[in-house]
Scaffold this active site. Structure first.
Site, PDB file in Angstrom:
ATOM      1  N   ASP A  95     -26.493   9.333 -28.611  1.00  0.00           N
ATOM      2  CA  ASP A  95     -26.314   8.830 -30.058  1.00  0.00           C
ATOM      3  C   ASP A  95     -25.582   9.964 -30.843  1.00  0.00           C
ATOM      4  OD1 ASP A  95     -26.546   7.227 -32.315  1.00  0.00           O
ATOM      5  OD2 ASP A  95     -28.571   8.381 -32.807  1.00  0.00           O
ATOM      6  N   ASP A  97     -25.898  10.228 -34.987  1.00  0.00           N
ATOM      7  CA  ASP A  97     -26.652  10.541 -35.981  1.00  0.00           C
ATOM      8  C   ASP A  97     -28.180  10.785 -35.656  1.00  0.00           C
ATOM      9  OD1 ASP A  97     -24.410   9.448 -37.282  1.00  0.00           O
ATOM     10  OD2 ASP A  97     -25.638   8.417 -38.910  1.00  0.00           O
ATOM     11  N   GLY A 185     -23.774   4.177 -34.025  1.00  0.00           N
ATOM     12  CA  GLY A 185     -23.793   2.887 -34.942  1.00  0.00           C
ATOM     13  C   GLY A 185     -23.123   3.200 -36.247  1.00  0.00           C
ATOM     14  N   ASP A 253     -32.250   8.583 -30.736  1.00  0.00           N
ATOM     15  CA  ASP A 253     -33.478   8.635 -31.414  1.00  0.00           C
ATOM     16  C   ASP A 253     -33.802   7.246 -31.976  1.00  0.00           C
ATOM     17  OD1 ASP A 253     -32.891   8.977 -34.694  1.00  0.00           O
ATOM     18  OD2 ASP A 253     -31.177   8.509 -33.436  1.00  0.00           O
TER      19      ASP A 253
END
Length: 300
Positions: A95, A97, A185, A253
Site C-alpha cells: 500500500d 499512504d 487507493g 495498514d
C-alpha cells in the site's frame, strides 16, 4: 524439519536473551501441541524460534492458540508462519499512504485546496460506516473540482516522506530478484512518483479526470482501486511474473488491504488500525520497515 517458525522482532534496538527466554516460556505454555526445536538470533533485535507439533496441526489453529501472546506483547512483534520454502517471497506488494510514505495524500490535497474540514467530515462518516470506500472517495474528489492539476502535483510530490527503512528494504529485495509493486487507493501521479523513487516494478492507483485546460473535473476515471481491485491486481501480477500466489506478500495498514492479504501467500499489517492488526496474518510495529526482512527469512 520444523513445521512452524515464530519470529520475535523487538521495537527496541536489542532483543535480550532473557526476554526471548520469557517469551519462549509463554509460547510453549500457550500451545501444548508444539515444542521448540531450535532458537536462532538473526539480528540484534530479532530471533527465529522453530516449532514442531506432535501431530497434525493447522496453522490457523496454532495462530488461535498464540493469539493471546501475540496481542499482549507490546514491545515485541510476534509473527507466526509455516517453515517452508515459500517464506522468502518473490513478489512484495505495498500500500502507499501510511505504508510506503508516512502521510495520507488525500489529506495533503485537502490542505492544499483548503477543504480540510469537509474532507475530515467525510472521513468520520466513512469510519462510522455511513460511507464505503467508493462513495467516500467520490465525495472527496468532488471537493477538488476546478483545481489546476500540475501546480497541485508539483506542490505535493516534494513533501512526500518515505517511511524509514523502505529504501533499504526495497534495494535489498531487488538484489534478491524480488518483484515490487505499489497498489494505492490514492492517485496515480503520486504512486508513480513513489514507484520511480524506489525503483519499483509496478504501480496502480486511481486516476483523476482532467479537463482539456488542466483542471480537475471532480471525478475519477477508470477502475476504482479498492480492496477487491488490489486483490485482483496482486493475482494478475503473480501471473504476469510467473510467480505462485503463495510466493507473494501484501503489506498495508488499512481495511482495503485485507482482501489482497487474503489471496497472497502472506500479509503484514504495518502500523495498522487495531481492527486490521487483528484480522491480518501478521503485524509489524517497529520503527523501521527494514525489519520486514526478518519476516521474510533474511538475517541482517
Amino acid at each position: 524439519m520444523s513445521q512452524f517458525v515464530v519470529t520475535y522482532i523487538s521495537h527496541t534496538p536489542e532483543l535480550s536473551e532473557a526476554h526471548v527466554a520469557a517469551l519462549n516460556t509463554q509460547l510453549e505454555s500457550s500451545s501444548s501441541q508444539c515444542k521448540i526445536s531450535q532458537l536462532k538470533f538473526i539480528s540484534a533485535n530479532a530471533a527465529d524460534v522453530y516449532l514442531c507439533s506432535e501431530g497434525p496441526l493447522p496453522l490457523t489453529e496454532l495462530q488461535s492458540q498464540l493469539r493471546g501472546l501475540i496481542d499482549s506483547s507490546e514491545d515485541v512483534d510476534i509473527v507466526l508462519q509455516r517453515n517452508d520454502n515459500h517464506r522468502q517471497k518473490k513478489l512484495v506488494v505495498f500500500d502507499m499512504d501510511s505504508t510506503l510514505i508516512y502521510q495520507e495524500v488525500i489529506e495533503m490535497i485537502a490542505s492544499y485546496a483548503n477543504v480540510e474540514d469537509k474532507v475530515r467530515e467525510i472521513t468520520d462518516r466513512a469510519m462510522n460506516g455511513e460511507l464505503d470506500f467508493a462513495m467516500s472517495l467520490k465525495e472527496r474528489v468532488l471537493l477538488l473540482k476546478g483545481l489546476e492539476i500540475e501546480p497541485l502535483y508539483e506542490a505535493i510530490k516534494p513533501r512526500l516522506e518515505i517511511t524509514k527503512g523502505v529504501p533499504e528494504l526495497c534495494r535489498s529485495l531487488k538484489r534478491h530478484g524480488v518483484k515490487l509493486a505499489v497498489l494505492s487507493g490514492g492517485f496515480i501521479p503520486f504512486a508513480n512518483y513513489i514507484k520511480d523513487q524506489l525503483q519499483l516494478d509496478f504501480a496502480k492507483a486511481n486516476e483523476l479526470e482532467v479537463t482539456d485546460d488542466g483542471r480537475l473535473t471532480g471525478r475519477t476515471k477508470g477502475e476504482l482501486v479498492d480492496g477487491n481491485c488490489k486483490a485482483r491486481t496482486l493475482l494478475d501480477l503473480c501471473q504476469k511474473y510467473s510467480i505462485a500466489p503463495e510466493d507473494s506478500l501484501m503489506v498495508g495498514d488499512g481495511g482495503n488491504d485485507l482482501p489482497a492479504m487474503a489471496v497472497a501467500g502472506f500479509g503484514v499489517a504495518w502500523h495498522a488500525k487495531p481492527r486490521v492488526q487483528e484480522l491480518a496474518p501478521s503485524r509489524l510495529n517497529t520503527e523501521s520497515m527494514i525489519d520486514l526482512l526478518h519476516i521474510l527469512g533474511y538475517a541482517k
